[in-house]
Design a protein around this motif. Structure first.
Motif, PDB file in Angstrom:
ATOM      1  N   HIS A 125      -1.813  10.826   7.240  1.00  0.00           N
ATOM      2  CA  HIS A 125      -2.000  11.283   5.859  1.00  0.00           C
ATOM      3  C   HIS A 125      -3.318  12.045   5.753  1.00  0.00           C
ATOM      4  O   HIS A 125      -3.402  13.088   5.110  1.00  0.00           O
ATOM      5  N   ILE A 126      -4.345  11.517   6.413  1.00  0.00           N
ATOM      6  CA  ILE A 126      -5.656  12.177   6.372  1.00  0.00           C
ATOM      7  C   ILE A 126      -5.619  13.476   7.179  1.00  0.00           C
ATOM      8  O   ILE A 126      -6.010  14.538   6.688  1.00  0.00           O
ATOM      9  N   LEU A 130       0.858   3.790   3.140  1.00  0.00           N
ATOM     10  CA  LEU A 130      -0.342   4.178   3.893  1.00  0.00           C
ATOM     11  C   LEU A 130      -0.603   3.218   5.052  1.00  0.00           C
ATOM     12  O   LEU A 130      -1.119   3.615   6.090  1.00  0.00           O
ATOM     13  N   LEU A 131      -0.258   1.959   4.862  1.00  0.00           N
ATOM     14  CA  LEU A 131      -0.551   0.965   5.888  1.00  0.00           C
ATOM     15  C   LEU A 131       0.570   0.798   6.903  1.00  0.00           C
ATOM     16  O   LEU A 131       0.434   0.062   7.873  1.00  0.00           O
ATOM     17  N   GLN A 149       0.418   4.360  15.166  1.00  0.00           N
ATOM     18  CA  GLN A 149      -0.816   4.473  14.376  1.00  0.00           C
ATOM     19  C   GLN A 149      -0.496   4.091  12.937  1.00  0.00           C
ATOM     20  O   GLN A 149       0.627   4.311  12.485  1.00  0.00           O
ATOM     21  N   PRO A 150      -1.487   3.589  12.205  1.00  0.00           N
ATOM     22  CA  PRO A 150      -1.225   3.419  10.777  1.00  0.00           C
ATOM     23  C   PRO A 150      -0.965   4.802  10.157  1.00  0.00           C
ATOM     24  O   PRO A 150      -1.615   5.784  10.528  1.00  0.00           O
ATOM     25  N   TYR A 199      -1.820   6.060   7.464  1.00  0.00           N
ATOM     26  CA  TYR A 199      -2.902   6.726   6.720  1.00  0.00           C
ATOM     27  C   TYR A 199      -3.653   7.739   7.592  1.00  0.00           C
ATOM     28  O   TYR A 199      -4.221   8.695   7.079  1.00  0.00           O
ATOM     29  N   ARG A 200      -3.657   7.519   8.898  1.00  0.00           N
ATOM     30  CA  ARG A 200      -4.359   8.485   9.763  1.00  0.00           C
ATOM     31  C   ARG A 200      -3.652   9.840   9.723  1.00  0.00           C
ATOM     32  O   ARG A 200      -4.287  10.888   9.715  1.00  0.00           O
ATOM     33  N   THR A 208       3.310   1.483   9.923  1.00  0.00           N
ATOM     34  CA  THR A 208       3.160   2.019  11.279  1.00  0.00           C
ATOM     35  C   THR A 208       3.920   3.326  11.398  1.00  0.00           C
ATOM     36  O   THR A 208       5.075   3.417  10.992  1.00  0.00           O
ATOM     37  N   GLY A 239       0.769  -1.227   0.000  1.00  0.00           N
ATOM     38  CA  GLY A 239       0.000   0.000   0.000  1.00  0.00           C
ATOM     39  C   GLY A 239       0.803   1.281   0.000  1.00  0.00           C
ATOM     40  O   GLY A 239       0.303   2.325   0.401  1.00  0.00           O
TER      41      GLY A 239
END
Lengths: 599, 195
Positions: free
Chosen positions: A192-193, A150-151, A186-187, A189-190, A153, A147
């Motif tokens: 990133h968002i 994004l995935l 946290q992953p 992607y959090r 850690t 991914g």
């Protein structure tokens, strides 16, 4: 007799071997890696105060004691609890082999048993939150082929703030160490968002160049550190400080010092990039904010496609319908990125949601594939920006009288400094102080507790793309433009305006209000309102702006003041210095030539 | 809102699978206990041969009852598991607010565990499928756009997690595009799993 001799020889050999082992162990315990694993600082004491971090009761002060205790208690359980210490000990053949893939907590923490790499990530400063003015620093443990990051850690160091703490408590406790802090996993992607999509901040990825052993040490250490609590200090022992401390395990030298009065994320990035002879970083990449993605998409469209897009937003699809299918798709992809960014800013706007849904539906009718190819643009990387602390000397003429000014600022930047790692067309200063002097005077010129200017630039002219800008200043100053004998007057000033971009030039228009003490002996007003219009541009690679401001003194009546004119030009800038020229005029004329050092 | 999205048959099957898993964990105890009770009765009435036959048959039956559904659970429960319904993903904040969903969702991974619905065990909600659902849930805005375009980072991540087929996911989104966020997220999720 022979037996006795043999016994004595054996004892001597054993004693020698034992003392040799102890001596070797002491050398290893004093090694850079072992001490960094225990987070020893340059004062030879560990920054970690938690007893749980050490096996030996003396571990915080005695690296040999900790190493000896670790070896004595070596087991799979210990290897799983302290994977970095285990990696070090195993690398030096001090303990047996244990398979860390069996360590559930550790592999769950990393989301992989074999990380592909480690990336240091810098999030640009965010001017809507004082805690984020200086940007943020965190670490990502990359996985191979999953991914695109994004995935993965990510390890984020932050204060543990109760939900019900009010802003004042937050500031006071943040500054004076009232909060616990920790590395939380946290992953990615959090982040990133939250950073890229909601706060519209650029993320800069600094991929570390690590050998497999160093990767093992760093990831293991991050796991060990994630198990403990810290005390959080916003100014010095913050995210940048503890991320730097963790990275020192793979650095050739210290990246921060415990004596540093302030630790700023961009400064840590600079230290990482300049540490030692060998580059610690193999690659730097940029994840653009959602707004920047839209703007980039927009600027590769043809003029006709851009107009069709603007019309589409106004629900006029006439021009869009007349485009070829490939052109329509490009417009729709750009519209998709436009609504993605708009909806994040206005999540409850039903019209935007419906429009976005229409775009998605339309795009689903086309063959899959992104037909927009973005062009590479020139970037100023965060590590290329100027240092945060400033010392500036000015030679100036005030209505023909020669004088000088010395300005100091612990942090951070102004509008005509290069932007690396800082939002463009913005300024942020904390604790800035300036003194004016001439043959007869040495006096305070200004003191800014905080000064922020944030231009949200619309580079497309499309509705909702930037434009809303604001300023806030809290401090005291002599308003010498109004009078050569101006008094020091405390003030609070705010402004709201719009800014756009046209062919590289940034025009802006602001309305300002300022509540202040008496600025001159003749004053009988404490409120000044003004309108300000200006242009910001680049020339010969440097930044400059000129602006005009019309102030009004407000009491029970409104009195017009003389027009103010200002031009600030950077003449030459490097990583740690600049020369600049300034002209300002109202009731007086001020001309200055300044030399600045950033450190 | 969620009740209408999960039909009763699904709910029944799900609970049956959950029960079977619980049985599996306790199967050793149940097996011995049941075998003892029923085996003793049959031994008294039907002699040694019958005892052997019965014991064999019953042992097989009990084993089948306790382990076969478990095997099915391993394969089937994840397919029937609906993380939105059974694990509470986004339950509190999932209206139409992607922002809130992104920042305040429930986290099963990396050591922080929480359950809100109480209908599923932690183990069930701690798997890769739930993480996939959470990823889709939190990245839905980006994922929708990338599916519509046909490529992108979030889409690559879903494919990496599930091996899902992009065309199938596009079709699923196309069918659910006028639905709620939950409906769209679920459509993508189940399509990716079946991909």
């Amino acid at each position: 007799m022979r037996s006795l001799q043999a016994l004595l020889i054996l004892l001597s050999v054993t004693f020698y071997a034992n003392s040799q082992t102890q001596s070797d162990l002491r050398i290893l315990a004093e090694s850079w890696e072992w001490k960094r694993l225990l987070q020893y600082n340059e004062a030879n004491v560990s920054d970690i105060e938690s007893k749980a971090f050490f096996l030996s009761p003396d571990g915080q002060f005695d690296p040999y004691s900790e190493l000896k205790t670790f070896i004595e208690h070596a087991s799979e359980v210990m290897a799983c609890r302290f994977p970095a210490r285990y990696a070090f000990a195993q690398h030096h053949n001090l303990v047996g082999y244990y398979d860390l893939a069996n360590c559930d907590d550790f592999t769950e923490f990393m989301r992989t048993s074999e990380p592909e790499g480690v990336t240091l990530i810098f999030a640009d400063g965010y001017l809507k939150n004082p805690a984020s003015f200086h940007g943020h620093l965190f670490i990502r443990i990359d996985q191979s082929g999953k991914g695109d990051g994004l995935l993965a850690t990510s390890l984020n160091f932050g204060a543990i703030v109760p939900d019900d703490d009010d802003p004042l408590t937050y500031i006071v406790k943040g500054i004076f160490g009232g909060y616990d802090a920790r590395f939380s996993a946290q992953p990615f992607y959090r982040h990133h968002i939250s950073y890229g999509q909601q706060e519209l901040r650029d993320l800069w990825e600094y991929k570390l160049d690590l050998t497999p052993y160093k990767k093992q040490l760093l990831t293991g250490l991050l796991f060990e550190l994630s198990q403990i609590k810290y005390q959080y200090f916003f100014i010095d022992e913050n995210c940048a400080y503890f991320v730097a401390r963790a990275l020192e395990i793979v650095a050739p030298e210290f990246l921060v010092k415990s004596s540093d009065k302030t630790v700023i994320p961009s400064e840590v990035i600079k230290s990482v990039m300049s540490a030692g002879d060998q580059q610690m970083v193999s690659e730097v990449t940029l994840i653009k904010s959602q707004q920047k993605k839209f703007q980039n998409h927009f600027h590769v469209l043809t003029k006709r496609q851009q107009v069709a897009l603007a019309d589409w937003i106004k629900r006029d699809k006439g021009l869009f319908d007349g485009l070829s299918k490939p052109s329509q798709k490009k417009v729709l992809i750009t519209l998709g990125s436009y609504y993605a960014f708009r909806i994040q800013q206005s999540p409850d706007n039903e019209n935007l949601k419906q429009a976005r849904r229409d775009v998605i539906k339309s795009l689903l009718q086309y063959e899959p594939g992104n037909t927009i190819k973005l062009e590479e643009e020139q970037r100023v990387y965060p590590h290329e920006g100027q240092a945060a602390a400033l010392l500036r000397t000015e030679l100036l003429s005030l209505d023909g009288n020669l004088g000088g000014k010395i300005t100091m600022r612990p942090t951070y930047y102004d509008r005509i400094q290069p932007s690396g790692g800082r939002p463009n067309q913005s300024a942020m200063a904390m604790g800035q102080i300036g003194f004016y002097f001439d043959n007869d005077h040495l006096e305070l010129d200004h003191l800014y507790g905080i000064h922020v200017e944030s231009f949200d630039i619309s580079s497309t002219g499309v509705e909702g793309d930037g434009g809303e800008s604001w300023t806030l200043t809290l401090g005291a100053q002599r308003n010498r433009l109004r009078s050569i004998d101006a008094k020091v007057a405390a003030f609070v000033a705010g402004g709201y305006g719009i800014a756009t971009k046209w062919r590289g030039i940034v025009p802006y228009l602001f309305g300002h209000g300022r509540v202040h003490m008496k600025e001159t002996e003749r004053d009988n007003h404490s409120l000044t309102a003004s309108m300000r219009a200006g242009l910001e541009w680049r020339w010969f690679g440097e930044k400059a702006f000129c602006e005009a401001e019309k102030p009004f003194s407000i009491t029970t009546s409104v009195t017009s003041q003389d027009l103010i004119g200002r031009c600030h030009l950077s003449l030459n800038s490097t990583n740690n210095s600049d020369f600049r020229f300034t002209v300002e005029a109202q009731n007086t004329l001020l001309i200055s030539l300044a030399a600045s050092i950033y450190f | 809102m969620f009740g209408s999205e999960i039909d009763l048959a699904d709910e029944f099957l799900y609970r049956a699978l959950k029960l079977s898993k619980n049985l599996a964990t306790k199967s050793k105890t149940y097996f011995v206990r049941y075998l003892g009770i029923f085996g003793f009765i049959k031994i008294k009435n039907n002699g040694e041969n019958m005892k052997k036959v019965f014991l064999s048959a019953f042992a097989t039956a009990v084993l089948m009852a306790s382990t076969a559904p478990v095997m099915a659970a391993e394969d089937g429960q994840v397919e029937k598991l609906n993380p939105w319904k059974h694990c509470g993903i986004g339950a509190a904040i999932f209206d139409n607010n992607g922002t809130a969903a992104a920042i305040s969702n429930i986290i099963w991974d990396l050591g922080t565990t929480a359950l809100t619905t109480g209908t599923a065990s932690e183990d069930m909600c701690n798997g890769e499928r739930t993480k996939t659902a959470m990823f889709i849930n939190e990245n839905l805005d980006q994922l929708e756009l990338e599916l519509a375009v046909g490529e992108g980072q979030a889409l690559e991540a879903v494919v990496a997690m599930t091996g899902g087929d992009v065309v199938s996911m596009r079709n699923a989104l196309n069918s659910a595009v006028d639905g709620t966020r939950v409906e769209k997220a679920q459509a993508i999720y189940f399509s990716a799993l079946n991909g």
